[in-house]
Design a protein around this motif. Structure first.
Motif, PDB file in Angstrom:
ATOM      1  N   GLY A 155       0.810  -1.212   0.000  1.00  0.00           N
ATOM      2  CA  GLY A 155       0.000   0.000   0.000  1.00  0.00           C
ATOM      3  C   GLY A 155       0.836   1.252   0.000  1.00  0.00           C
ATOM      4  O   GLY A 155       0.553   2.212  -0.713  1.00  0.00           O
ATOM      5  N   ILE A 156       1.905   1.242   0.809  1.00  0.00           N
ATOM      6  CA  ILE A 156       2.755   2.429   0.893  1.00  0.00           C
ATOM      7  C   ILE A 156       3.553   2.616  -0.393  1.00  0.00           C
ATOM      8  O   ILE A 156       3.674   3.710  -0.936  1.00  0.00           O
ATOM      9  CB  ILE A 156       3.710   2.322   2.099  1.00  0.00           C
ATOM     10  CG1 ILE A 156       2.932   2.598   3.376  1.00  0.00           C
ATOM     11  CG2 ILE A 156       4.867   3.285   1.987  1.00  0.00           C
ATOM     12  CD1 ILE A 156       3.789   2.643   4.615  1.00  0.00           C
ATOM     13  N   LEU A 157       4.116   1.508  -0.900  1.00  0.00           N
ATOM     14  CA  LEU A 157       4.958   1.628  -2.086  1.00  0.00           C
ATOM     15  C   LEU A 157       4.149   1.944  -3.332  1.00  0.00           C
ATOM     16  O   LEU A 157       4.700   2.345  -4.349  1.00  0.00           O
ATOM     17  CB  LEU A 157       5.746   0.328  -2.292  1.00  0.00           C
ATOM     18  CG  LEU A 157       6.775   0.016  -1.190  1.00  0.00           C
ATOM     19  CD1 LEU A 157       7.511  -1.279  -1.508  1.00  0.00           C
ATOM     20  CD2 LEU A 157       7.764   1.157  -1.030  1.00  0.00           C
ATOM     21  N   ASN A 203      -5.530   0.567   5.976  1.00  0.00           N
ATOM     22  CA  ASN A 203      -5.463  -0.042   4.641  1.00  0.00           C
ATOM     23  C   ASN A 203      -4.075  -0.005   4.026  1.00  0.00           C
ATOM     24  O   ASN A 203      -3.897  -0.344   2.866  1.00  0.00           O
ATOM     25  CB  ASN A 203      -6.468   0.636   3.695  1.00  0.00           C
ATOM     26  CG  ASN A 203      -6.189   2.126   3.521  1.00  0.00           C
ATOM     27  OD1 ASN A 203      -5.096   2.617   3.805  1.00  0.00           O
ATOM     28  ND2 ASN A 203      -7.194   2.858   3.047  1.00  0.00           N
ATOM     29  N   GLY A 204      -3.071   0.413   4.809  1.00  0.00           N
ATOM     30  CA  GLY A 204      -1.718   0.427   4.288  1.00  0.00           C
ATOM     31  C   GLY A 204      -1.330   1.708   3.594  1.00  0.00           C
ATOM     32  O   GLY A 204      -0.230   1.798   3.052  1.00  0.00           O
ATOM     33  N   SER A 205      -2.212   2.726   3.602  1.00  0.00           N
ATOM     34  CA  SER A 205      -1.857   3.981   2.939  1.00  0.00           C
ATOM     35  C   SER A 205      -0.926   4.799   3.826  1.00  0.00           C
ATOM     36  O   SER A 205      -0.985   4.734   5.057  1.00  0.00           O
ATOM     37  CB  SER A 205      -3.112   4.796   2.629  1.00  0.00           C
ATOM     38  OG  SER A 205      -3.688   5.299   3.817  1.00  0.00           O
ATOM     39  N   LEU A 206      -0.082   5.573   3.200  1.00  0.00           N
ATOM     40  CA  LEU A 206       0.864   6.411   3.935  1.00  0.00           C
ATOM     41  C   LEU A 206       0.129   7.415   4.795  1.00  0.00           C
ATOM     42  O   LEU A 206       0.535   7.701   5.926  1.00  0.00           O
ATOM     43  CB  LEU A 206       1.784   7.136   2.954  1.00  0.00           C
ATOM     44  CG  LEU A 206       2.848   8.048   3.574  1.00  0.00           C
ATOM     45  CD1 LEU A 206       3.786   7.256   4.470  1.00  0.00           C
ATOM     46  CD2 LEU A 206       3.635   8.777   2.488  1.00  0.00           C
ATOM     47  N   GLU A 207      -0.999   7.954   4.296  1.00  0.00           N
ATOM     48  CA  GLU A 207      -1.755   8.952   5.049  1.00  0.00           C
ATOM     49  C   GLU A 207      -2.220   8.405   6.391  1.00  0.00           C
ATOM     50  O   GLU A 207      -2.183   9.107   7.407  1.00  0.00           O
ATOM     51  CB  GLU A 207      -2.963   9.446   4.226  1.00  0.00           C
ATOM     52  CG  GLU A 207      -2.602  10.410   3.103  1.00  0.00           C
ATOM     53  CD  GLU A 207      -2.000   9.690   1.900  1.00  0.00           C
ATOM     54  OE1 GLU A 207      -1.490  10.379   1.002  1.00  0.00           O
ATOM     55  OE2 GLU A 207      -2.023   8.450   1.861  1.00  0.00           O
ATOM     56  N   GLN A 210       5.782  -4.487  15.561  1.00  0.00           N
ATOM     57  CA  GLN A 210       4.924  -3.792  14.602  1.00  0.00           C
ATOM     58  C   GLN A 210       5.325  -2.315  14.483  1.00  0.00           C
ATOM     59  O   GLN A 210       5.341  -1.754  13.380  1.00  0.00           O
ATOM     60  CB  GLN A 210       3.463  -3.921  15.032  1.00  0.00           C
ATOM     61  CG  GLN A 210       2.919  -5.329  14.939  1.00  0.00           C
ATOM     62  CD  GLN A 210       1.558  -5.467  15.592  1.00  0.00           C
ATOM     63  OE1 GLN A 210       1.072  -4.562  16.258  1.00  0.00           O
ATOM     64  NE2 GLN A 210       0.937  -6.633  15.427  1.00  0.00           N
ATOM     65  N   VAL A 211       5.628  -1.692  15.608  1.00  0.00           N
ATOM     66  CA  VAL A 211       6.057  -0.292  15.588  1.00  0.00           C
ATOM     67  C   VAL A 211       7.350  -0.154  14.803  1.00  0.00           C
ATOM     68  O   VAL A 211       7.495   0.741  13.954  1.00  0.00           O
ATOM     69  CB  VAL A 211       6.250   0.241  17.015  1.00  0.00           C
ATOM     70  CG1 VAL A 211       6.921   1.616  16.994  1.00  0.00           C
ATOM     71  CG2 VAL A 211       4.915   0.343  17.732  1.00  0.00           C
ATOM     72  N   SER A 212       8.318  -1.021  15.084  1.00  0.00           N
ATOM     73  CA  SER A 212       9.614  -0.940  14.410  1.00  0.00           C
ATOM     74  C   SER A 212       9.476  -1.077  12.901  1.00  0.00           C
ATOM     75  O   SER A 212      10.062  -0.310  12.132  1.00  0.00           O
ATOM     76  CB  SER A 212      10.531  -2.041  14.950  1.00  0.00           C
ATOM     77  OG  SER A 212      11.772  -2.032  14.274  1.00  0.00           O
ATOM     78  N   GLU A 213       8.670  -2.025  12.471  1.00  0.00           N
ATOM     79  CA  GLU A 213       8.497  -2.225  11.033  1.00  0.00           C
ATOM     80  C   GLU A 213       7.738  -1.058  10.405  1.00  0.00           C
ATOM     81  O   GLU A 213       8.000  -0.680   9.262  1.00  0.00           O
ATOM     82  CB  GLU A 213       7.782  -3.551  10.783  1.00  0.00           C
ATOM     83  CG  GLU A 213       8.619  -4.747  11.209  1.00  0.00           C
ATOM     84  CD  GLU A 213       7.985  -6.078  10.866  1.00  0.00           C
ATOM     85  OE1 GLU A 213       6.994  -6.095  10.117  1.00  0.00           O
ATOM     86  OE2 GLU A 213       8.493  -7.106  11.348  1.00  0.00           O
ATOM     87  N   THR A 214       6.804  -0.475  11.151  1.00  0.00           N
ATOM     88  CA  THR A 214       6.093   0.698  10.653  1.00  0.00           C
ATOM     89  C   THR A 214       7.043   1.871  10.469  1.00  0.00           C
ATOM     90  O   THR A 214       6.988   2.586   9.458  1.00  0.00           O
ATOM     91  CB  THR A 214       4.961   1.089  11.625  1.00  0.00           C
ATOM     92  OG1 THR A 214       4.034   0.006  11.737  1.00  0.00           O
ATOM     93  CG2 THR A 214       4.228   2.333  11.133  1.00  0.00           C
ATOM     94  N   LEU A 260      11.208   4.164   4.187  1.00  0.00           N
ATOM     95  CA  LEU A 260      11.220   3.761   2.781  1.00  0.00           C
ATOM     96  C   LEU A 260      10.509   4.777   1.901  1.00  0.00           C
ATOM     97  O   LEU A 260      10.902   5.020   0.754  1.00  0.00           O
ATOM     98  CB  LEU A 260      10.552   2.398   2.609  1.00  0.00           C
ATOM     99  CG  LEU A 260      11.320   1.150   3.050  1.00  0.00           C
ATOM    100  CD1 LEU A 260      10.443  -0.074   2.903  1.00  0.00           C
ATOM    101  CD2 LEU A 260      12.602   0.992   2.233  1.00  0.00           C
ATOM    102  N   GLN A 261       9.437   5.374   2.420  1.00  0.00           N
ATOM    103  CA  GLN A 261       8.617   6.269   1.629  1.00  0.00           C
ATOM    104  C   GLN A 261       9.079   7.719   1.720  1.00  0.00           C
ATOM    105  O   GLN A 261       8.978   8.470   0.742  1.00  0.00           O
ATOM    106  CB  GLN A 261       7.159   6.170   2.068  1.00  0.00           C
ATOM    107  CG  GLN A 261       6.184   7.004   1.256  1.00  0.00           C
ATOM    108  CD  GLN A 261       6.144   6.586  -0.204  1.00  0.00           C
ATOM    109  OE1 GLN A 261       6.406   5.424  -0.521  1.00  0.00           O
ATOM    110  NE2 GLN A 261       5.838   7.506  -1.105  1.00  0.00           N
ATOM    111  N   LEU A 262       9.547   8.116   2.890  1.00  0.00           N
ATOM    112  CA  LEU A 262       9.984   9.489   3.106  1.00  0.00           C
ATOM    113  C   LEU A 262      11.502   9.554   3.048  1.00  0.00           C
ATOM    114  O   LEU A 262      12.181   8.539   3.131  1.00  0.00           O
ATOM    115  CB  LEU A 262       9.493   9.988   4.476  1.00  0.00           C
ATOM    116  CG  LEU A 262       7.999   9.854   4.766  1.00  0.00           C
ATOM    117  CD1 LEU A 262       7.716  10.236   6.212  1.00  0.00           C
ATOM    118  CD2 LEU A 262       7.179  10.708   3.815  1.00  0.00           C
ATOM    119  N   SER A 263      12.028  10.725   2.926  1.00  0.00           N
ATOM    120  CA  SER A 263      13.475  10.859   3.024  1.00  0.00           C
ATOM    121  C   SER A 263      13.918  10.547   4.442  1.00  0.00           C
ATOM    122  O   SER A 263      13.125  10.626   5.385  1.00  0.00           O
ATOM    123  CB  SER A 263      13.903  12.286   2.657  1.00  0.00           C
ATOM    124  OG  SER A 263      13.465  13.203   3.654  1.00  0.00           O
TER     125      SER A 263
END
Length: 382
Positions: A17-19, A99-103, A135-139, A145-148
């Motif tokens: 979802g994020i990628l 839902n896996g969205s970055l927002e 779960q927090v660590s992976e989040t 991965l998505q942000l700088s």
């Protein structure tokens, strides 16, 4: 390992979802400015004190001795969500409901799970402290991965991480030992508290190493006053109940846990000079309400609003139709959980120090949220 398989499958969907979001999409990662807040997001970890069952897999099937409806409404009636509203955050989604969205990740997530304990490994039905930390660590890794790197780092540092554990560990301990020798039980209780507090301390260190700089640790409420605990331990020696009907030896042991946790947080604040860790003592806050209920607008400090049997403590809230007509006059919603009216008072006190002072220290949640990065201050006296 089986307990992690569900987590991994969710994260796979989460990652896709994020990628899938275009790198050119504009995303707001700035901290909120409502009420002077400098908080980017709120990430919640914990047990039934932070989750109504929405984030606990198969909860309706596995609620066992608990309530099918442990909250009067939704997670929005619980302490961390009430604080989030004061901060200006309104979209904290359950981890298993996003839902896996970055927002949604940027808005904050609730990793908490009803029946979650510190000591147990967890299962398909609920996530333990260690599983929630994973779960927090992976989040956080997925944010990077998505942000700088710099943006992700600043976002994490300006977010609040809320920890509320220990309640379910003590519920299991007390109820499983209700017929054992009181003397032996009390001798071992301090060791049990020390073990639990050390694990919460390790969790705070883990979050700090993951770049968290604003952390709230919640104490345990007075379990000895909860309807179920009073009913279960009705065979305790005469004189163990105080004037309010609370089981004193249970409250004494919970109080010891809170005291040790408070001391350990003070040490962490000294060690981590660039962070602020706040301890919120809901035990003393609730005891003030129980000792002077009419001062705070309550009439009933013993009976669960939603439950059956003596004091509503024999069968939990299996239908909202069972609930009393005026929940706001009750301290207890069900077997172990306070009503939204109590949570609102505790949230106000944690936020501003009113109407009950010094619930949270060394600073209030409002002061924690309004401190910009690089300006997290330490009081001269703790």
């Amino acid at each position: 390992m089986r307990g992690f398989m569900v987590v991994d499958s969710v994260h796979a969907v989460f990652l896709m979802g994020i990628l899938s979001i275009a790198h050119g999409q504009s995303t707001n990662t700035n901290a909120n400015v409502k009420n002077g807040s400098h908080v980017s997001a709120l990430y919640v970890l914990g047990d039934s004190s932070v989750d109504c069952g929405d984030n606990t897999l198969f909860y309706p099937l596995l609620h066992a001795r608990l309530s099918l409806y442990p909250c009067n409404g939704s997670d929005a009636t619980l302490l961390p969500h009430l604080l989030a509203e004061k901060i200006g955050l309104t979209s904290i989604r359950p981890f298993y409901g996003q839902n896996g969205s970055l927002e949604e990740v940027l808005g904050g997530l609730n990793f908490g799970s009803t029946q979650a304990t510190i000591m147990n490994q967890g299962s398909y039905s609920h996530q333990s402290l260690n599983q929630q930390l994973r779960q927090v660590s992976e989040t956080m890794q997925l944010l990077q991965l998505q942000l700088s790197d710099d943006t992700a780092l600043q976002f994490i540092k300006s977010s609040i991480f809320f920890l509320s554990f220990g309640k379910e560990d003590y519920v299991e301990l007390f109820l499983h030992n209700s017929s054992s020798s009181n003397q032996m039980f009390r001798q071992n209780s301090k060791n049990f508290a020390t073990i639990l507090v050390n694990q919460v301390e390790n969790a705070a260190r883990y979050l700090y190493n993951a770049n968290a700089r604003k952390i709230i640790c919640l104490g345990i409420l007075p379990l000895g006053c909860t309807p179920r605990m009073v009913w279960e331990l009705n065979s305790t020696p005469a004189g163990d109940y105080n004037a309010n009907g609370c089981v004193e030896h249970v409250n004494d042991l919970v109080f010891e846990y809170n005291r040790l946790l408070d001391e350990q947080i003070a040490k962490l604040n000294t060690e981590f000079s660039d962070a602020q860790i706040v301890f919120c003592d809901v035990y003393n806050g609730m005891m003030k309400i129980i000792n002077e209920p009419r001062l705070y607008g309550f009439e009933d400090v013993k009976n669960a609003c939603c439950g059956l049997g003596l004091n509503g403590a024999v069968i939990g809230c299996v239908s909202k139709d069972m609930a009393c007509d005026h929940a706001s006059t009750h301290v207890w919603w069900d077997l172990f959980n306070p009503t939204p009216a109590v949570n609102e008072i505790l949230a106000d006190a944690a936020w501003s120090g009113l109407p009950i002072p010094d619930i949270c220290h060394p600073i209030t949640v409002h002061e924690l949220g309004s401190a910009p990065l690089g300006m997290l201050w330490k009081p001269l006296l703790y």
